[in-house]
Design an enzyme around this catalytic site. Structure first.
Site, PDB file in Angstrom:
ATOM      1  N   ALA A 197      -1.067   6.516  -4.375  1.00 51.21           N
ATOM      2  CA  ALA A 197      -0.919   5.711  -5.590  1.00 51.21           C
ATOM      3  C   ALA A 197       0.568   5.236  -5.738  1.00 51.21           C
ATOM      4  CB  ALA A 197      -1.028   6.472  -6.897  1.00 51.21           C
TER       5      ALA A 197
ATOM      6  N   TYR B 288     -11.749   2.368  13.287  1.00 52.66           N
ATOM      7  CA  TYR B 288     -11.549   2.317  11.799  1.00 52.66           C
ATOM      8  C   TYR B 288     -12.973   2.010  11.005  1.00 52.66           C
ATOM      9  CZ  TYR B 288      -9.884  -0.049   7.545  1.00 52.66           C
ATOM     10  OH  TYR B 288      -9.956  -0.439   6.234  1.00 52.66           O
TER      11      TYR B 288
END
Length: 276
Positions: free
Chosen positions: A14, A164
């Protein structure tokens, strides 16, 4: 209007980008936000720290707790959860946003990079959710939100960058499992993914993508807000695209989210449909 006022959100990654945008949107409602990320001191190439974001959250009307967390470290996760509960009395929402990316083929993906993606994206998502679970079970309207794409078996995604892709699909498959596992407990588990590229520092690190081809992180934050304020028992097991989540709220004019109103938006990875 539905609100996150008084709710406590534990958000990984965050300190910048989409995670920060979700945190600031919640703060405007008066939420408590745990900024769980690694960047405690300024990074040479990436802007923002957990303390910078915490200050912005409080300036926006929320309460913040900045905790240095590497989601690969179980002890750091457990300590962060304990601090969060001590400060705010519980955890209502978990946003699994932290992620590592390397758009490389098999030969080009070093094992340390492979391990990084699997440890952060898949293992980290599981570890954070597991640590927060006892507190979610006591929350009034508990949500787990994973920043992952709709599950796909399309070879185009796996052939281009298999490691990924598997790490991100692993995150999304947890949503399938958790929605069913926690259904009776009333804990919602959903995923959210952007239709277009989003202008973040991470985007700048993976290729020569111009901001004019992107939307701002705020579109994902507004979509997350729409999901997280829904009744948990009525909204679980879904794989939202940001545009679709907003359309369900009656928001269809998305022009303000574009970095460049005249730019050509590019579709994000793992989105099968073309831009409308």
């Amino acid at each position: 209007m539905r609100s996150l006022s008084g709710k406590t959100l534990f958000i990984t990654g965050a300190s910048r980008g989409i995670g920060k945008a979700i945190a600031l949107r919640a703060a405007r409602d008066g939420a408590n936000v745990v900024v769980a990320a690694k960047t405690e001191t300024p990074h040479a190439r990436l802007p923002g720290t957990i303390h910078d974001t915490a200050a912005e959250i409080e300036a926006s009307g929320g309460l913040a707790l900045a905790v240095k967390v590497d989601v690969r470290d179980e002890a750091e996760i457990e300590a962060a959860v304990a601090q969060s509960v001590e400060r705010f009395g519980g955890i209502d929402i978990v946003v699994n946003n932290a992620s590592a990316i390397s758009l490389t083929g098999t030969a080009e993906t070093e094992m340390k990079r492979y391990d990084l993606m699997m440890s952060i994206n898949v293992r980290g998502t599981f570890a954070v959710t597991r640590a927060c679970l006892p507190h979610l079970k006591r929350a009034a309207n508990p949500h787990i939100l994973v920043m992952g794409p709709p599950p796909s078996l399309s070879s185009r995604w796996y052939g281009a960058h298999p490691a990924y892709t598997i790490s991100k699909m692993g995150m999304s498959l947890f949503v399938l499992g958790w929605a069913e596992e926690f259904r009776e407990a009333g804990i919602a588990a959903n995923a959210l993914w952007p239709r277009t590229l989003i202008d973040t520092a991470a985007m700048n690190m993976v290729g020569a993508i111009k901001p004019a081809h992107c939307r701002r992180p705020e579109i994902v934050a507004d979509a997350a807000h729409a999901i997280l304020t829904r009744p948990a028992r009525e909204c679980t097991g879904r794989f939202f695209i940001d545009e679709e989540a907003l359309a369900e709220e009656g928001v269809t004019d998305l022009a303000a989210y574009a970095v460049d109103p005249n730019g050509m938006l590019l579709t994000d990875l793992f989105v099968e449909e073309s831009l409308r």
